[in-house]
Design a protein around this motif. Structure first.
Motif, PDB file in Angstrom:
ATOM      1  N   GLY A   1     -32.812  -6.119-147.904  1.00  0.00           N
ATOM      2  CA  GLY A   1     -31.717  -6.446-148.920  1.00  0.00           C
ATOM      3  C   GLY A   1     -32.014  -7.740-149.824  1.00  0.00           C
ATOM      4  O   GLY A   1     -32.843  -8.406-149.677  1.00  0.00           O
TER       5      GLY A   1
ATOM      6  N   VAL B   1     -26.529 -13.540-157.361  1.00  0.00           N
ATOM      7  CA  VAL B   1     -25.180 -14.277-157.948  1.00  0.00           C
ATOM      8  C   VAL B   1     -25.569 -14.717-159.231  1.00  0.00           C
ATOM      9  O   VAL B   1     -26.604 -15.080-159.801  1.00  0.00           O
ATOM     10  CB  VAL B   1     -24.904 -15.366-157.028  1.00  0.00           C
ATOM     11  CG1 VAL B   1     -24.529 -14.922-155.485  1.00  0.00           C
ATOM     12  CG2 VAL B   1     -25.849 -16.373-157.086  1.00  0.00           C
TER      13      VAL B   1
ATOM     14  N   ASP C   1     -28.022  -3.960-149.482  1.00  0.00           N
ATOM     15  CA  ASP C   1     -28.468  -3.608-148.099  1.00  0.00           C
ATOM     16  C   ASP C   1     -29.088  -2.545-148.034  1.00  0.00           C
ATOM     17  O   ASP C   1     -28.471  -1.432-148.316  1.00  0.00           O
ATOM     18  CB  ASP C   1     -27.292  -4.065-146.927  1.00  0.00           C
ATOM     19  CG  ASP C   1     -26.790  -5.412-146.872  1.00  0.00           C
ATOM     20  OD1 ASP C   1     -27.710  -6.345-147.034  1.00  0.00           O
ATOM     21  OD2 ASP C   1     -25.588  -5.576-146.944  1.00  0.00           O
TER      22      ASP C   1
ATOM     23  N   SER D   1     -17.589  -1.463-153.601  1.00  0.00           N
ATOM     24  CA  SER D   1     -18.398  -1.102-152.780  1.00  0.00           C
ATOM     25  C   SER D   1     -18.792   0.267-152.774  1.00  0.00           C
ATOM     26  O   SER D   1     -17.879   1.003-153.177  1.00  0.00           O
ATOM     27  CB  SER D   1     -18.412  -1.669-151.538  1.00  0.00           C
ATOM     28  OG  SER D   1     -17.364  -1.396-150.699  1.00  0.00           O
TER      29      SER D   1
ATOM     30  N   LYS E   1     -21.358 -11.246-157.902  1.00  0.00           N
ATOM     31  CA  LYS E   1     -22.385 -11.345-156.832  1.00  0.00           C
ATOM     32  C   LYS E   1     -22.653  -9.716-156.465  1.00  0.00           C
ATOM     33  O   LYS E   1     -21.623  -9.178-156.420  1.00  0.00           O
ATOM     34  CB  LYS E   1     -21.637 -11.959-155.447  1.00  0.00           C
ATOM     35  CG  LYS E   1     -22.619 -11.772-154.594  1.00  0.00           C
ATOM     36  CD  LYS E   1     -21.767 -12.766-153.300  1.00  0.00           C
ATOM     37  CE  LYS E   1     -22.454 -12.503-152.194  1.00  0.00           C
ATOM     38  NZ  LYS E   1     -21.688 -13.059-150.815  1.00  0.00           N
TER      39      LYS E   1
ATOM     40  N   TRP F   1     -24.250  -1.059-151.370  1.00  0.00           N
ATOM     41  CA  TRP F   1     -23.868  -1.913-152.392  1.00  0.00           C
ATOM     42  C   TRP F   1     -22.492  -2.499-152.384  1.00  0.00           C
ATOM     43  O   TRP F   1     -21.704  -1.891-151.999  1.00  0.00           O
ATOM     44  CB  TRP F   1     -24.098  -1.799-153.602  1.00  0.00           C
ATOM     45  CG  TRP F   1     -23.387  -0.279-154.155  1.00  0.00           C
ATOM     46  CD1 TRP F   1     -23.637   0.848-153.978  1.00  0.00           C
ATOM     47  CD2 TRP F   1     -22.262  -0.594-155.007  1.00  0.00           C
ATOM     48  NE1 TRP F   1     -22.759   1.772-154.364  1.00  0.00           N
ATOM     49  CE2 TRP F   1     -21.713   0.828-154.943  1.00  0.00           C
ATOM     50  CE3 TRP F   1     -21.360  -1.482-155.587  1.00  0.00           C
ATOM     51  CZ2 TRP F   1     -20.508   1.058-155.617  1.00  0.00           C
ATOM     52  CZ3 TRP F   1     -20.203  -1.422-156.163  1.00  0.00           C
ATOM     53  CH2 TRP F   1     -19.808  -0.089-156.134  1.00  0.00           C
ATOM     54  N   ARG F   2     -22.376  -3.949-152.782  1.00  0.00           N
ATOM     55  CA  ARG F   2     -21.050  -4.651-152.786  1.00  0.00           C
ATOM     56  C   ARG F   2     -21.304  -5.192-154.238  1.00  0.00           C
ATOM     57  O   ARG F   2     -22.084  -6.121-154.431  1.00  0.00           O
ATOM     58  CB  ARG F   2     -20.988  -5.509-151.883  1.00  0.00           C
ATOM     59  CG  ARG F   2     -19.662  -5.960-151.755  1.00  0.00           C
ATOM     60  CD  ARG F   2     -19.317  -6.677-150.600  1.00  0.00           C
ATOM     61  NE  ARG F   2     -18.181  -7.639-150.453  1.00  0.00           N
ATOM     62  CZ  ARG F   2     -16.972  -7.478-150.032  1.00  0.00           C
ATOM     63  NH1 ARG F   2     -16.887  -6.412-149.453  1.00  0.00           N
ATOM     64  NH2 ARG F   2     -16.003  -8.353-150.050  1.00  0.00           N
TER      65      ARG F   2
ATOM     66  N   TYR G   1     -31.506 -15.208-157.450  1.00  0.00           N
ATOM     67  CA  TYR G   1     -31.676 -14.737-156.303  1.00  0.00           C
ATOM     68  C   TYR G   1     -30.869 -15.383-155.048  1.00  0.00           C
ATOM     69  O   TYR G   1     -31.739 -16.585-154.885  1.00  0.00           O
ATOM     70  CB  TYR G   1     -33.205 -14.187-155.630  1.00  0.00           C
ATOM     71  CG  TYR G   1     -33.546 -12.950-156.612  1.00  0.00           C
ATOM     72  CD1 TYR G   1     -33.194 -11.736-156.032  1.00  0.00           C
ATOM     73  CD2 TYR G   1     -34.192 -13.084-157.750  1.00  0.00           C
ATOM     74  CE1 TYR G   1     -33.489 -10.504-156.796  1.00  0.00           C
ATOM     75  CE2 TYR G   1     -34.642 -12.195-158.560  1.00  0.00           C
ATOM     76  CZ  TYR G   1     -34.146 -10.597-158.172  1.00  0.00           C
ATOM     77  OH  TYR G   1     -34.609  -9.645-158.751  1.00  0.00           O
TER      78      TYR G   1
ATOM     79  N   VAL H   1     -29.477 -10.646-152.711  1.00  0.00           N
ATOM     80  CA  VAL H   1     -28.156 -10.854-152.937  1.00  0.00           C
ATOM     81  C   VAL H   1     -28.325 -11.728-154.384  1.00  0.00           C
ATOM     82  O   VAL H   1     -29.160 -12.600-154.436  1.00  0.00           O
ATOM     83  CB  VAL H   1     -27.588 -11.783-151.935  1.00  0.00           C
ATOM     84  CG1 VAL H   1     -26.203 -12.423-152.376  1.00  0.00           C
ATOM     85  CG2 VAL H   1     -27.068 -10.767-150.608  1.00  0.00           C
TER      86      VAL H   1
ATOM     87  N   ALA I   1     -24.733  -7.650-153.915  1.00  0.00           N
ATOM     88  CA  ALA I   1     -25.247  -7.503-152.616  1.00  0.00           C
ATOM     89  C   ALA I   1     -25.965  -6.078-152.154  1.00  0.00           C
ATOM     90  O   ALA I   1     -25.108  -5.123-152.316  1.00  0.00           O
ATOM     91  CB  ALA I   1     -24.208  -8.204-151.274  1.00  0.00           C
TER      92      ALA I   1
ATOM     93  N   GLU J   1     -30.564 -14.342-152.011  1.00  0.00           N
ATOM     94  CA  GLU J   1     -31.183 -14.051-150.608  1.00  0.00           C
ATOM     95  C   GLU J   1     -32.243 -12.773-151.110  1.00  0.00           C
ATOM     96  O   GLU J   1     -31.739 -11.938-152.072  1.00  0.00           O
ATOM     97  CB  GLU J   1     -30.215 -13.385-149.627  1.00  0.00           C
ATOM     98  CG  GLU J   1     -29.295 -14.437-149.023  1.00  0.00           C
ATOM     99  CD  GLU J   1     -28.528 -13.518-147.820  1.00  0.00           C
ATOM    100  OE1 GLU J   1     -29.041 -12.659-147.463  1.00  0.00           O
ATOM    101  OE2 GLU J   1     -27.195 -14.067-148.122  1.00  0.00           O
TER     102      GLU J   1
END
Length: 145
Positions: free
Chosen positions: A73, A77, A94, A6, A90, A107-108, A66, A75, A92, A68
């Motif tokens: 943000g 996958v 924000d 991250s 994944k 980011w992650r 997607y 997410v 993610a 989310e």
């Protein structure tokens, strides 16, 4: 085997512009190293990824969707399959308002792999996942600049 990486960086775009860019599947495809064009197929986006694991190189079929899409943000996958290996990922992102009308982007990346390559050369696969995470973050910063 799982890898989690991250980080964060600032961009000059406001949060809504950042999320708009990340809501574009073609932009997300450019984040993932080795993935070229993508096409929509059954609610997912499908493309091919060029992958290198040590001395081994080949193609993997990559799919993502997607999970989310929010005002602050997204997410994403996905899964890549090929070379007798399956890798799940994944991403993610924000976004928060930053100074001067820009944004702070956090980011992650989470990635895991199983299959032949993961069992025969776990350190190579772990290093490849970490490299993918680093390149994804670098590509994210470039796409948002």
């Amino acid at each position: 085997m799982q890898v989690v990486e991250s980080g964060e960086f600032a961009v000059g775009k406001p949060p809504e512009e950042v999320v708009k860019v990340l809501s574009d599947p073609a932009a997300v495809a450019r984040l993932i190293p080795g993935v070229g064009e993508v096409r929509e197929a059954g609610g997912e986006y499908v493309g091919e990824a060029a992958v290198r694991l040590g001395h081994l190189s080949g193609k993997m079929k990559a799919r993502f969707r997607y999970a989310e899409v929010r005002r602050d943000g997204v997410v994403v996958v996905g899964r890549a399959e090929g070379m007798q290996t399956t890798a799940d990922f994944k991403i993610a992102v924000d976004v928060q308002p930053g100074g001067g009308g820009g944004s702070l982007v956090r980011w992650r990346f989470e990635g895991s792999a199983r299959g032949l390559a993961a069992s025969l050369a776990p350190s190579l696969v772990r290093d490849a996942l970490r490299r993918i995470a680093a390149e994804t973050a670098k590509n994210l910063a470039a796409v948002l600049s």
